[in-house]
Design an enzyme around this catalytic site. Sequence first.
Site, PDB file in Angstrom:
ATOM      1  CE  LYS A 212      -3.691   2.392   2.426  1.00 56.20           C
ATOM      2  NZ  LYS A 212      -4.687   2.318   3.496  1.00 56.20           N
TER       3      LYS A 212
ATOM      4  CE  LYS B 139      -6.018   1.923  -0.738  1.00 50.63           C
ATOM      5  NZ  LYS B 139      -6.589   1.949   0.586  1.00 50.63           N
TER       6      LYS B 139
END
Length: 325
Positions: free
Chosen positions: A196, A249
């Site tokens: 992330k 992400k």
Amino acid sequence: MNLPIRPRRNRQSPAMRDLVRETELTPGHLIYPLFFQEGQESTPIASMPGCTRWSIDGLVQEAGEAHALGVPAVVLFPRIPDELKTRGAEACHTDDGLVPRAIRALKIAHPTLTVITDVALDPYNSDGHDGLVSDDGRILNDETVAVLQQQALCHARAGTDIVAPSDMMDGRVAAIRAALDSAGFQAVSIMSYTAKYASAYYGPFRGALDSAPKAGDKKTYQMDPANAREALREAALDEAEGADILMVKPAGPYLDIIAKIRAATQLPIAAYQVSGEYLMIKSASAAGWLDESKIVHESLIGIRRAGADMILTYFAKQWAKAWRG
Ligand code: PBG
């Protein structure tokens, strides 16, 4: 020309293109992120045109419509009232809190729908960070992990199918796995936000939940967009700690990361087409500059082609509806 090899032969008709297509996208590959709030009202989200912060009843209805179109799973993001936000984020593990109530309502109304819940403190934390913040402004890793364990257990007690730690603290996957197992929740899966990145593409999401950090940024826990090898290190750790699914992400700007992790693990990979990616497509389409449905499809196929098994996307219901015709 004397050209025995002509790749165009395989593209010459829709039927031929169907036969040689390498990547498939169906509603079954999609996960629908949904925002919700206390009370009976559903409110349009100013920072994300086309998205709504639902009441629990509205959430159940919207999730049911997506599920009926073949979308197997939703992921839940609560807007916690300001008066419940504290420095210890205690409201993240109250059994009659907004998230547990939503999980129970969804599982009763739609027993075959997979419910995924976000594990991180930012919606509950008066500091707006995913972890606890010390008096001198540091994000406290191990103290945060203990709260995340409580949060995951609270979601499990309410009946969630998958917990998705999005906080990027070190060691949280193993700690959550151990907490779930020792409480008898061996069947609850962990979808870990593995790679992330500290991304400006999350801006519209933080507007939707009023969850932007009050001070500083998230760069001491979310990854530097310049790094790829570090994502493989995170992936190896999450796999060893017992994650069931690894997530990358954002998705579109990080396709190389998806492909690298795909080559390094046998675990399923999820990719999150985040709020900024959604908004770029929505705003350019609203201005008449892009063909929305074609761009949505192409963006999702690209993420699948890179190696994602499943995609979290705010377009899930819209795309599934178009696919069904
Ligand atoms: C917070 C969280 C964020 C998103 C999902 N979970 C924001 C952040 O890390 O600041 C972003 C999703 C999106 O932008 O669509 N734990």
